[in-house]
Design a protein around this motif. Structure first.
Motif, mmCIF file in Angstrom:
data_model
loop_
_atom_site.group_PDB
_atom_site.id
_atom_site.type_symbol
_atom_site.label_atom_id
_atom_site.label_comp_id
_atom_site.label_asym_id
_atom_site.label_seq_id
_atom_site.Cartn_x
_atom_site.Cartn_y
_atom_site.Cartn_z
ATOM 1 N N THR A 1 -9.546 -55.838 30.259
ATOM 2 C CA THR A 1 -10.613 -55.665 31.237
ATOM 3 C C THR A 1 -10.778 -56.956 32.008
ATOM 4 O O THR A 1 -11.002 -58.018 31.418
ATOM 5 C CB THR A 1 -11.945 -55.302 30.556
ATOM 6 N N ASP A 2 -10.642 -56.871 33.323
ATOM 7 C CA ASP A 2 -10.744 -58.066 34.156
ATOM 8 C C ASP A 2 -10.799 -57.622 35.616
ATOM 9 O O ASP A 2 -10.878 -56.430 35.909
ATOM 10 C CB ASP A 2 -9.554 -59.001 33.917
ATOM 11 N N THR A 3 -10.745 -58.589 36.525
ATOM 12 C CA THR A 3 -10.757 -58.260 37.947
ATOM 13 C C THR A 3 -9.431 -57.623 38.349
ATOM 14 O O THR A 3 -8.417 -57.764 37.650
ATOM 15 C CB THR A 3 -10.999 -59.516 38.790
ATOM 16 N N GLU A 4 -9.433 -56.969 39.502
ATOM 17 C CA GLU A 4 -8.214 -56.317 39.997
ATOM 18 C C GLU A 4 -7.078 -57.322 40.157
ATOM 19 O O GLU A 4 -5.942 -57.074 39.739
ATOM 20 C CB GLU A 4 -8.515 -55.639 41.338
ATOM 21 N N ASN A 5 -7.381 -58.459 40.766
ATOM 22 C CA ASN A 5 -6.340 -59.472 40.983
ATOM 23 C C ASN A 5 -5.804 -60.004 39.667
ATOM 24 O O ASN A 5 -4.584 -60.216 39.515
ATOM 25 C CB ASN A 5 -6.887 -60.625 41.828
ATOM 26 N N LYS A 6 -6.682 -60.227 38.710
ATOM 27 C CA LYS A 6 -6.235 -60.752 37.421
ATOM 28 C C LYS A 6 -5.428 -59.709 36.654
ATOM 29 O O LYS A 6 -4.432 -60.039 35.994
ATOM 30 C CB LYS A 6 -7.439 -61.203 36.601
ATOM 31 N N ILE A 7 -5.826 -58.441 36.764
ATOM 32 C CA ILE A 7 -5.061 -57.367 36.126
ATOM 33 C C ILE A 7 -3.643 -57.330 36.677
ATOM 34 O O ILE A 7 -2.663 -57.177 35.941
ATOM 35 C CB ILE A 7 -5.750 -55.999 36.344
ATOM 36 N N GLN A 8 -3.497 -57.461 37.999
ATOM 37 C CA GLN A 8 -2.172 -57.454 38.614
ATOM 38 C C GLN A 8 -1.339 -58.631 38.127
ATOM 39 O O GLN A 8 -0.129 -58.499 37.883
ATOM 40 C CB GLN A 8 -2.306 -57.489 40.137
ATOM 41 N N GLU A 9 -1.959 -59.785 38.012
ATOM 42 C CA GLU A 9 -1.247 -60.976 37.529
ATOM 43 C C GLU A 9 -0.754 -60.776 36.095
ATOM 44 O O GLU A 9 0.400 -61.093 35.770
ATOM 45 C CB GLU A 9 -2.179 -62.184 37.610
#
Length: 446
Positions: free
Chosen positions: A197-205
């Motif tokens: 669970t995290d931000t969209e950008n962090k999930i993509q990373e």
């Protein structure tokens, strides 16, 4: 202490509600224009007033009635009036800010904000309405507000199923990548999955990190077969590869000798699947006489370069006179630099760069050839021509074999034949053998 639940409440009503709770008198209510939303519980009345009035550019003073010292008067005024009367601004030492979280929970930020505020600073939370009311120096307020806004963004939860690595081996690395304070990663041992669970950008990373890591450790087995076909008269111009191969491509190429000027100097490339390869190999004897020059296997890693070299000196028929000692005969080789990688799980790609090497000097093609093929398919390289000369004997049947006089009925001489050399590269992926614990230990000690 006072409490207030103001949901888009008139400012006049909100201030009067506070005044009634502590039984103070008010003046300057003509300045109370606007609506306020704030949720406070058991807060000092002066702190509550500051939180409510500061966003509207309002200030206040507190005085005591001369006749009744127990009676207090709160006078509301603009911030400019306050500064004019007192010589300093109302929020010179104390600024306020009210924030409503849109995505995070109060518990995600509460501990960190308490650590960020100054000793004299105050923070009030209302978890049911996701409200944060802060009182501190302007510098501290800006710092805490930025911290909240950077983190109060939409969160996403995604499950990553691991196929080739164990979650216990990567969970610690993923934990270090999470957004500080509220990013979460949980490993499910039963399904070998990681829930993030995290931000969209962090999930993509993190998704890219997992994709790069969670790959089967594969290698490719290269079966390289070189066949020289002595072409018959009907197919003296070579095999029609464009009609046979999938993904047909061609590049200019000088060839392995200078005696093929009447042919287009190109190399032909393409691919065939396993079934069509068997048919093609069986059909070679319909265009001439095939002769296997070499048949070898090698195992290489993906993304690792390797090369195949076809030497013109190896392409000689058994009856062809050797010309190695002639000073005018240039040694010519065809070299193919090959690079393989896997863009998808069920496919692989081969990049091939052909070069002509003459007496050790290489002249590479201007472009690489890229061929996409399924696992187990074969890259075919054709149109590599060379003329050969053989000793031939023509005779009249029976009479040419007679002793003493048979030579009258025989004619010996040299005959020039055209050959086409074909390279077959079959690419098959395999799983790389894992290192033994002993090998791993020795590797780590080096």
């Amino acid at each position: 202490m006072v409490s207030l639940e103001a949901n888009d409440m008139d400012l006049t009503e909100a201030v009067n509600t506070l005044a009634v709770q502590v039984q103070v008198l008010l003046s300057g209510q003509e300045h109370l224009v606007g609506k306020v939303t704030v949720y406070l519980k058991d807060v000092n009345v002066l702190d509550a007033l500051r939180i409510i009035l500061d966003p509207f550019g309002l200030a206040f003073t507190v005085t005591t009635d001369d006749k009744d010292p127990s009676q207090h008067l709160i006078k509301i005024m603009t911030s400019d009036e306050f500064e004019s009367q007192n010589g300093y601004s109302f929020n010179q030492n104390i600024a306020t800010k009210v924030l409503f979280l849109k995505n995070l929970q109060i518990t995600d930020l509460k501990e960190k904000l308490f650590k960020m505020k100054s000793e004299s600073g105050k923070i009030f939370f209302d978890e049911s309405h996701s409200m944060i009311a802060m009182m501190d120096s302007s510098k501290k307020i800006v710092s805490m507000e930025n911290y909240v806004k950077e983190r109060d963004v939409p969160l996403k939860t995604e499950i990553f199923k691991l196929h080739f690595v164990q979650g216990t081996d990567v969970i610690n690395s993923i934990q270090t990548m999470l957004t500080q304070d509220f990013g979460r990663a949980k490993f499910d041992d039963r399904s070998n999955s990681i829930v993030i669970t995290d931000t969209e950008n962090k999930i993509q990373e993190i998704a890219k990190f997992i994709k790069d890591l969670d790959q089967q450790n594969k290698q490719v087995v290269v079966s390289a077969k070189v066949i020289q076909v002595t072409l018959n008269e009907e197919h003296s111009n070579g095999i029609d590869w464009e009609a046979i191969l999938s993904d047909y491509q061609s590049v200019p190429f000088e060839g392995l000798d200078n005696n093929t000027n009447n042919l287009k100097k190109i190399l032909s490339f393409g691919s065939v699947n396993e079934e069509d390869l068997k048919v093609l190999l069986d059909a070679l004897d319909t265009v001439g006489i095939p002769n296997v020059i070499s048949d070898s296997k090698m195992t290489v890693d993906f993304n690792e370069d390797f090369d195949i070299v076809i030497d013109s000196e190896d392409l000689t028929l058994m009856s062809e006179p050797k010309k190695h000692n002639k000073t005018d005969e240039k040694n010519r080789k065809a070299r193919f630099d090959i690079y393989t990688f896997m863009p998808k799980d069920d496919a692989l790609t081969a990049k091939i760069k052909p070069s002509l090497v003459v007496n050790g000097l290489a002249s590479a093609s201007d472009r690489d050839l890229k061929i996409d093929l399924k696992d187990g398919s074969t890259v075919v390289v054709g149109s590599l021509f060379k003329n050969v000369t053989i000793e031939s004997t023509r005779k009249i049947p029976f009479l040419g074999d007679l002793p003493l006089v048979g030579f009258v009925f025989r004619n010996q001489g040299q005959r020039e034949l055209r050959t086409e050399t074909v390279l077959f590269l079959t690419l098959k992926t395999i799983n790389k053998e894992p290192l033994s614990e002993e090998v791993k230990k020795n590797s780590n000690e080096k």
